[in-house]
Scaffold this motif. Structure first.
Motif, PDB file in Angstrom:
ATOM      1  N   GLN A   1     -10.526 -14.767   0.869  1.00 52.20           N
ATOM      2  CA  GLN A   1      -9.857 -13.784   0.227  1.00 52.20           C
ATOM      3  C   GLN A   1      -9.911 -12.282   0.791  1.00 52.20           C
ATOM      4  O   GLN A   1     -11.080 -11.968   1.425  1.00 52.20           O
ATOM      5  CB  GLN A   1     -10.061 -13.755  -1.182  1.00 52.20           C
ATOM      6  CG  GLN A   1      -9.100 -12.813  -1.927  1.00 52.20           C
ATOM      7  CD  GLN A   1      -9.580 -12.874  -3.557  1.00 52.20           C
ATOM      8  OE1 GLN A   1     -10.745 -12.701  -4.004  1.00 52.20           O
ATOM      9  NE2 GLN A   1      -8.627 -12.986  -4.326  1.00 52.20           N
ATOM     10  N   THR A   2      -8.875 -11.650   1.040  1.00 49.27           N
ATOM     11  CA  THR A   2      -8.750 -10.226   1.592  1.00 49.27           C
ATOM     12  C   THR A   2      -8.584  -9.155   0.497  1.00 49.27           C
ATOM     13  O   THR A   2      -8.030  -9.690  -0.496  1.00 49.27           O
ATOM     14  CB  THR A   2      -8.068  -9.949   2.614  1.00 49.27           C
ATOM     15  OG1 THR A   2      -6.443 -10.384   2.145  1.00 49.27           O
ATOM     16  CG2 THR A   2      -8.552 -11.111   3.729  1.00 49.27           C
ATOM     17  N   ALA A   3      -8.767  -8.067   0.651  1.00 46.86           N
ATOM     18  CA  ALA A   3      -8.492  -6.934  -0.338  1.00 46.86           C
ATOM     19  C   ALA A   3      -7.067  -6.843  -0.383  1.00 46.86           C
ATOM     20  O   ALA A   3      -6.549  -6.223  -1.477  1.00 46.86           O
ATOM     21  CB  ALA A   3      -9.059  -5.655   0.069  1.00 46.86           C
ATOM     22  N   THR A   4      -6.287  -7.228   0.574  1.00 46.96           N
ATOM     23  CA  THR A   4      -4.822  -6.980   0.814  1.00 46.96           C
ATOM     24  C   THR A   4      -4.083  -7.791  -0.508  1.00 46.96           C
ATOM     25  O   THR A   4      -3.187  -7.541  -1.147  1.00 46.96           O
ATOM     26  CB  THR A   4      -4.224  -7.364   2.043  1.00 46.96           C
ATOM     27  OG1 THR A   4      -4.672  -6.603   3.167  1.00 46.96           O
ATOM     28  CG2 THR A   4      -2.728  -7.097   2.123  1.00 46.96           C
ATOM     29  N   GLU A   5      -4.739  -9.013  -0.684  1.00 47.81           N
ATOM     30  CA  GLU A   5      -4.195  -9.812  -1.747  1.00 47.81           C
ATOM     31  C   GLU A   5      -4.064  -9.179  -3.101  1.00 47.81           C
ATOM     32  O   GLU A   5      -3.082  -9.622  -4.009  1.00 47.81           O
ATOM     33  CB  GLU A   5      -4.984 -11.253  -1.917  1.00 47.81           C
ATOM     34  CG  GLU A   5      -5.097 -11.869  -0.702  1.00 47.81           C
ATOM     35  CD  GLU A   5      -6.010 -13.060  -0.956  1.00 47.81           C
ATOM     36  OE1 GLU A   5      -6.123 -13.549  -1.831  1.00 47.81           O
ATOM     37  OE2 GLU A   5      -6.330 -13.818   0.255  1.00 47.81           O
ATOM     38  N   LEU A   6      -4.914  -8.079  -3.308  1.00 52.57           N
ATOM     39  CA  LEU A   6      -5.056  -7.514  -4.583  1.00 52.57           C
ATOM     40  C   LEU A   6      -4.142  -6.268  -4.676  1.00 52.57           C
ATOM     41  O   LEU A   6      -4.084  -5.654  -5.700  1.00 52.57           O
ATOM     42  CB  LEU A   6      -6.449  -7.355  -4.956  1.00 52.57           C
ATOM     43  CG  LEU A   6      -7.448  -8.317  -4.848  1.00 52.57           C
ATOM     44  CD1 LEU A   6      -9.073  -7.818  -5.180  1.00 52.57           C
ATOM     45  CD2 LEU A   6      -7.337  -9.482  -5.799  1.00 52.57           C
ATOM     46  N   LEU A   7      -3.380  -5.756  -3.648  1.00 53.39           N
ATOM     47  CA  LEU A   7      -2.634  -4.929  -3.741  1.00 53.39           C
ATOM     48  C   LEU A   7      -1.077  -5.157  -4.205  1.00 53.39           C
ATOM     49  O   LEU A   7      -0.851  -6.305  -4.271  1.00 53.39           O
ATOM     50  CB  LEU A   7      -2.555  -4.157  -2.344  1.00 53.39           C
ATOM     51  CG  LEU A   7      -3.859  -3.790  -1.541  1.00 53.39           C
ATOM     52  CD1 LEU A   7      -3.594  -3.203  -0.056  1.00 53.39           C
ATOM     53  CD2 LEU A   7      -4.684  -2.694  -2.573  1.00 53.39           C
ATOM     54  N   PRO A   8      -0.537  -4.070  -4.657  1.00 49.97           N
ATOM     55  CA  PRO A   8       0.689  -4.366  -5.051  1.00 49.97           C
ATOM     56  C   PRO A   8       1.556  -4.719  -4.129  1.00 49.97           C
ATOM     57  O   PRO A   8       1.281  -4.412  -2.827  1.00 49.97           O
ATOM     58  CB  PRO A   8       1.369  -2.837  -5.965  1.00 49.97           C
ATOM     59  CG  PRO A   8       0.011  -2.364  -6.227  1.00 49.97           C
ATOM     60  CD  PRO A   8      -0.996  -2.684  -5.213  1.00 49.97           C
ATOM     61  N   ALA A   9       2.883  -5.083  -4.228  1.00 46.74           N
ATOM     62  CA  ALA A   9       3.501  -5.567  -3.205  1.00 46.74           C
ATOM     63  C   ALA A   9       4.309  -4.366  -2.270  1.00 46.74           C
ATOM     64  O   ALA A   9       4.287  -4.409  -1.137  1.00 46.74           O
ATOM     65  CB  ALA A   9       4.789  -6.495  -3.786  1.00 46.74           C
ATOM     66  N   GLN A  10       4.695  -3.274  -3.251  1.00 45.79           N
ATOM     67  CA  GLN A  10       5.194  -1.917  -2.292  1.00 45.79           C
ATOM     68  C   GLN A  10       4.174  -1.476  -1.390  1.00 45.79           C
ATOM     69  O   GLN A  10       4.414  -0.975  -0.363  1.00 45.79           O
ATOM     70  CB  GLN A  10       5.551  -0.961  -3.476  1.00 45.79           C
ATOM     71  CG  GLN A  10       6.306   0.031  -2.790  1.00 45.79           C
ATOM     72  CD  GLN A  10       7.457  -0.241  -1.994  1.00 45.79           C
ATOM     73  OE1 GLN A  10       8.369  -0.886  -2.363  1.00 45.79           O
ATOM     74  NE2 GLN A  10       7.664   0.147  -0.769  1.00 45.79           N
ATOM     75  N   VAL A  11       2.811  -1.501  -2.039  1.00 47.07           N
ATOM     76  CA  VAL A  11       1.843  -0.977  -0.782  1.00 47.07           C
ATOM     77  C   VAL A  11       1.567  -1.835   0.120  1.00 47.07           C
ATOM     78  O   VAL A  11       1.361  -1.099   1.354  1.00 47.07           O
ATOM     79  CB  VAL A  11       0.510  -0.760  -1.838  1.00 47.07           C
ATOM     80  CG1 VAL A  11      -0.687  -0.303  -0.742  1.00 47.07           C
ATOM     81  CG2 VAL A  11       0.651   0.196  -2.952  1.00 47.07           C
TER      82      VAL A  11
END
Length: 456
Positions: A227-237
């Motif tokens: 798992q990466t930190a990107t998965e936890l970000l909002p789609a727009q970010v």
């Protein structure tokens, strides 16, 4: 005589060394190649044939820049006639001055933008090829784990068959029960064989991607994505990050710049020639008068051609805008599938743990004669289904993470080096003329700019 023998001995030694080096065996390749995400990336970027073809296109674009640059250099036309006498005499000299034509400069600039676009295309090909190969590798890992599940099913059925065999030998069960259990064991063995066949085909596909000879054995290390930190970000970010790093958008910017430059080239296309001429006035005189000439050609198709160029530029801008929408769609669908895959993995793990206990309980009951064969086989099939679903969910989760990392060029994709070929030369007329007459100024070779470059 002593000196002669020494020379002969030295010559013999040199000849022996030369012959030994000429017929030396080539360096041995490793007998076993271990494939994991890191070695896959390294070998793929260095050996994949399709990437080498794409790199060849970059070389072709680079030569097109050299051709456009050479077209700016002056050329000399020598006119000669046979004079009255045994010698030749030059009567006229004409020097073409293509660098005075603005359209030629725009043609050079256009070819440079197209070279940048082609280099970015090579970078995109590297990312996409690695993404495809990574997905195939994860499929292989998933099928290897699926084989383990099916082989476990086979051993479970074999254990049941052996129990029934002992019961039949003791006269406690009928022969029909043994035949039914044996048939289940055989079907499970067929499933294992089918997955083995599939793994062989997938190994051949990986061998083709990596351009490996048949003499090298391939072994796969089972590595899952984390798992990466990107998965936890909002789609727009995520979309904003992807847009900022998108090589597809960078390529479209180069194409738009090339189209704009081509439009200006057409705008000055009515200037078709410029030359500097000198003529000889007499038999004994040097070249005398010097004249500059130019040609202009303005036809009825001039303005429609400029309008067509505007339409082409507008189309490229629309394509650039569409890239952002395509990326937004891909991010939204990938995040949704990734979330569902995570949920499926968790549920499958819980179901597997529960059904494992159920199966072991049914086997113990069967040993004690408290249940029949149907209940044992049903528990075994349910356990296999849970394990299979867990493998499929994990493979799907891994694939979604690879897709997301490819979109934002994160994790291992960030280690794929982009092709940097833009020069750092000074601007202005002096800088441009300097790069025309000295092409090697502020320039690196394509091997240095676009060769395999990975960050460890």
């Amino acid at each position: 005589m002593g000196t002669f023998l020494k020379r002969q001995l030295a010559f013999s030694i040199v000849a022996l060394v030369f012959v030994s080096s000429a017929f030396a065996a080539p360096a041995k390749q490793p007998a076993v190649v271990k494939v994991n995400p890191d070695t896959l990336k390294t070998m793929l970027l260095e050996q994949n044939i399709s990437l080498q073809v794409q790199l060849n296109k970059v070389y072709q674009a680079k030569e097109q820049v050299n051709i456009s640059r050479a077209s700016l250099l002056p050329s000399i036309n020598l006119g000669s006639v046979i004079s009255s006498g045994p010698s030749f005499a030059l009567t006229t000299v004409s020097m073409l001055l293509p660098f005075l034509m603005p359209s030629n400069w725009f043609d050079l600039k256009e070819s440079q933008y197209l070279l940048n676009a082609q280099a970015t295309s090579y970078y995109i090909a590297q990312l996409n090829t690695y993404s495809s190969a990574y997905s195939v590798y994860l499929t292989v890992v998933g099928d290897m784990e699926l084989r383990e599940v099916l082989y476990k099913q086979y051993t479970n059925y074999k254990e049941i068959e052996d129990l029934i065999q002992m019961a039949v030998d003791a006269g406690m069960m009928q022969q029909s029960d043994l035949l039914q259990a044996r048939a289940q064991t055989q079907l499970a063995s067929i499933q294992v064989s089918q997955v083995d066949d599939l793994l062989q085909k997938e190994k051949a596909a990986i061998r083709n991607m990596l351009a490996l000879p048949l003499s090298q054995e391939i072994q796969f290390d089972k590595v899952h994505t984390s798992q990466t930190a990107t998965e936890l970000l909002p789609a727009q970010v995520i979309l904003d990050r992807a847009t900022a790093k998108s090589p597809e958008i960078k390529q479209m910017n180069s194409m738009i710049s090339a189209a704009n430059t081509a439009k200006w080239s057409k705008a000055f296309s009515f200037l078709t020639g410029a030359s500097l001429g000198a003529s000889r006035s007499g038999a004994g005189s040097a070249f005398g008068s010097v004249q500059t000439t130019g040609t202009v050609n303005l036809g009825f198709g001039y303005f429609p051609a400029l309008k067509l160029s505007d339409y082409n530029i507008d189309e490229l801008k629309l394509q650039k805008k569409q890239i952002t929408f395509d990326q937004a769609e891909l991010i939204e669908s990938t995040l949704g599938s990734l979330y569902e895959a995570q949920k499926q993995v968790a549920l499958a793990q819980q179901a597997q743990a529960t059904l494992q206990d159920v199966y072991e309980g049914e086997v113990e009951k069967f040993r004690a004669g408290l249940t029949d064969l149907l209940h044992v086989l049903s528990a075994a099939n349910s356990l296999t289904t849970a394990l299979t679903n867990q493998v499929k969910a994990q493979t799907n989760l891994d694939s979604m993470r690879v897709s997301l990392n490819r979109i934002v060029i994160d994790e291992r994709f960030a280690q794929v080096g982009a092709c940097e070929i833009e020069r750092k030369g000074s601007g202005g007329i002096k800088g441009r003329l300097g790069r025309v007459f000295n092409p090697k100024k502020d320039q690196v070779t394509l091997d240095e700019a676009c060769g395999p470059q990975t960050v460890n």
